[in-house]
Design a protein around this motif. Structure first.
Motif, PDB file in Angstrom:
ATOM      1  N   UNK A  77       0.847  -1.198   0.000  1.00 19.96           N
ATOM      2  CA  UNK A  77       0.000   0.000   0.000  1.00 19.96           C
ATOM      3  C   UNK A  77       0.883   1.249   0.000  1.00 19.96           C
ATOM      4  N   UNK A  78       0.650   2.142  -0.953  1.00 20.82           N
ATOM      5  CA  UNK A  78       1.451   3.361  -1.082  1.00 20.82           C
ATOM      6  C   UNK A  78       0.533   4.571  -0.965  1.00 20.82           C
ATOM      7  N   UNK A  79       0.604   5.252   0.175  1.00 16.52           N
ATOM      8  CA  UNK A  79      -0.204   6.445   0.388  1.00 16.52           C
ATOM      9  C   UNK A  79       0.516   7.713  -0.060  1.00 16.52           C
ATOM     10  N   UNK A  80      -0.253   8.767  -0.320  1.00 16.25           N
ATOM     11  CA  UNK A  80       0.309  10.052  -0.763  1.00 16.25           C
ATOM     12  C   UNK A  80       1.199   9.844  -1.991  1.00 16.25           C
ATOM     13  N   UNK A 108      -3.909   8.859  -3.305  1.00 11.99           N
ATOM     14  CA  UNK A 108      -3.417  10.227  -3.287  1.00 11.99           C
ATOM     15  C   UNK A 108      -4.533  11.169  -3.671  1.00 11.99           C
ATOM     16  N   UNK A 109      -4.241  12.451  -3.620  1.00 13.59           N
ATOM     17  CA  UNK A 109      -5.277  13.429  -3.963  1.00 13.59           C
ATOM     18  C   UNK A 109      -5.710  13.302  -5.417  1.00 13.59           C
ATOM     19  N   UNK A 168      -7.651  11.324  -1.905  1.00 13.54           N
ATOM     20  CA  UNK A 168      -7.068  11.521  -0.578  1.00 13.54           C
ATOM     21  C   UNK A 168      -6.756  10.201   0.099  1.00 13.54           C
ATOM     22  N   UNK A 169      -5.609  10.165   0.788  1.00 13.15           N
ATOM     23  CA  UNK A 169      -5.165   8.918   1.420  1.00 13.15           C
ATOM     24  C   UNK A 169      -5.964   8.586   2.665  1.00 13.15           C
ATOM     25  N   UNK A 170      -6.232   9.555   3.518  1.00 18.01           N
ATOM     26  CA  UNK A 170      -6.978   9.267   4.744  1.00 18.01           C
ATOM     27  C   UNK A 170      -8.355   8.687   4.443  1.00 18.01           C
ATOM     28  N   UNK A 171      -9.008   9.213   3.428  1.00 19.24           N
ATOM     29  CA  UNK A 171     -10.348   8.731   3.128  1.00 19.24           C
ATOM     30  C   UNK A 171     -10.381   7.456   2.323  1.00 19.24           C
ATOM     31  N   UNK A 191       5.123  13.739   4.996  1.00 19.67           N
ATOM     32  CA  UNK A 191       5.990  14.837   5.416  1.00 19.67           C
ATOM     33  C   UNK A 191       5.435  16.197   5.011  1.00 19.67           C
ATOM     34  N   UNK A 192       4.550  16.212   4.030  1.00 16.75           N
ATOM     35  CA  UNK A 192       3.931  17.476   3.597  1.00 16.75           C
ATOM     36  C   UNK A 192       2.423  17.447   3.777  1.00 16.75           C
ATOM     37  N   UNK A 193       1.931  16.478   4.519  1.00 12.42           N
ATOM     38  CA  UNK A 193       0.489  16.319   4.708  1.00 12.42           C
ATOM     39  C   UNK A 193       0.212  15.944   6.156  1.00 12.42           C
ATOM     40  N   UNK A 194      -1.029  15.972   6.529  1.00 16.29           N
ATOM     41  CA  UNK A 194      -1.438  15.446   7.825  1.00 16.29           C
ATOM     42  C   UNK A 194      -2.036  14.071   7.605  1.00 16.29           C
ATOM     43  N   UNK A 195      -1.687  13.130   8.475  1.00 21.24           N
ATOM     44  CA  UNK A 195      -2.179  11.765   8.336  1.00 21.24           C
ATOM     45  C   UNK A 195      -2.893  11.375   9.626  1.00 21.24           C
ATOM     46  N   UNK A 196      -4.028  10.725   9.494  1.00 20.62           N
ATOM     47  CA  UNK A 196      -4.811  10.307  10.654  1.00 20.62           C
ATOM     48  C   UNK A 196      -4.252   9.003  11.214  1.00 20.62           C
ATOM     49  N   UNK A 197      -4.184   8.866  12.535  1.00 19.23           N
ATOM     50  CA  UNK A 197      -3.731   7.607  13.123  1.00 19.23           C
ATOM     51  C   UNK A 197      -4.517   6.405  12.619  1.00 19.23           C
ATOM     52  N   UNK A 198      -5.816   6.582  12.324  1.00 21.75           N
ATOM     53  CA  UNK A 198      -6.633   5.474  11.845  1.00 21.75           C
ATOM     54  C   UNK A 198      -6.151   4.966  10.489  1.00 21.75           C
ATOM     55  N   UNK A 199      -5.577   5.846   9.670  1.00 24.13           N
ATOM     56  CA  UNK A 199      -5.051   5.429   8.368  1.00 24.13           C
ATOM     57  C   UNK A 199      -3.862   4.500   8.552  1.00 24.13           C
TER      58      UNK A 199
END
Length: 298
Positions: A35-38, A72-73, A103-106, A129-137
């Protein structure tokens, strides 16, 4: 700060760890998920590098399922490039790629559930590093068995809220100056994975003055990237640990280095030899091989 150099270090570390993780996971299980986020954070450079590593597993994925899910967005420009790498690999239907914009969190937790990530080997890479990430993600990746995550947080960030579900947790700063650097966090449910991460961490080539800093080192010493890293910060941390506990076995001190510092277990053995030779600590028994059951005391 040399952002391009730090990005290069992160990308090489991902590639080195993925090169070891993918074949081992495919030997162990019929289904494997990366899994690759952002994925659009750096113009797609990191996710393309990861895709090339996965494509190199073409011989191993025959009769097995290797899946990448990238979020990603907006991955509209990146998806065709990943598809081209996939088409050139010759891996056939065994290598599947799912790109999800929005979006990665969603999207990432939903995507993992949709492709059946529960109880199969899962590795996640999330450069926030340039975004906010939720602990749940981040915790969504713990559905895997075993599960690993490489998480990057901005300079000065705390990783405390991301520890849930990860019994083994290590972190290192990527720095080019005395200012706080990006925080690279590794979480895993398997001890061998942590050992593998540490080997990859110290085998990365040095780029444009990027160095490591151990978040647990009170002196904030910068450490050159090397196969034999400078032992100063580890020496201080082992001595501080012995001040707290009084004495500990070699096995306990090796485990402390592996799980609570940026160093490897083998680095702890190297430091213990120098501390014993200098008379800073004593050992019991006083002679013989420095085995795991030898007790070290200040």
């Amino acid at each position: 700060m040399s952002y391009s150099a730090i990005a290069t270090v992160k990308r090489e570390l991902l590639v080195r760890y993925l090169e070891a993780w993918a074949p081992a996971a495919l030997h162990r299980a019929r289904r494997v998920i990366y899994a690759h986020g952002y994925a659009d954070a750096d113009g797609g450079a990191a996710v393309e590098a990861a895709m090339r590593v996965l494509a190199e597993q073409s011989d191993l994925v025959r009769g097995r399922e290797l899946t990448m899910v990238a979020t990603g967005d907006d991955l509209g420009a990146i998806a065709p490039r990943l598809a081209a790498i996939q088409a050139e690999s010759g891996a056939g239907a065994g290598l599947a790629v799912h790109t999800i914009s929005g979006g990665t969190d969603g999207r990432l937790p939903v995507g993992l559930k949709a492709i059946g990530a529960a109880r199969v080997p899962v590795l996640g890479f999330l450069d926030a590093s340039s975004s906010s990430v939720a602990p749940a993600t981040v915790s969504a990746l713990t559905a895997g068995k075993p599960a690993d995550v490489l998480l990057v947080l901005p300079p000065g960030a705390s990783s405390d809220s991301f520890r849930t579900g990860w019994p083994l947790f290590s972190q290192v700063e990527l720095a080019v100056s005395d200012e706080p650097g990006e925080l690279l966090v590794f979480g895993t449910t398997a001890g061998k994975s942590l050992e593998g991460f540490k080997e990859a961490l110290w085998s990365v080539d040095e780029f444009a003055g990027v160095r490591y800093r151990d978040p647990g080192d009170p002196d904030r010493h910068l450490i050159d990237i090397s196969l034999t890293p400078h032992p100063g910060p580890l020496r201080r941390e082992i001595l501080a640990f012995l001040h707290r506990v009084g004495s500990a076995s070699v096995t306990e001190l090796r485990t402390f280095a592996l799980t609570e510092t940026v160093y490897r277990a083998a680095d702890a053995t190297r430091v213990l030899h120098t501390l014993i030779d200098a008379g800073t600590v004593t050992r019991e028994p006083s002679h013989g091989r420095l085995g795991g059951d030898v007790v070290i005391t200040l």
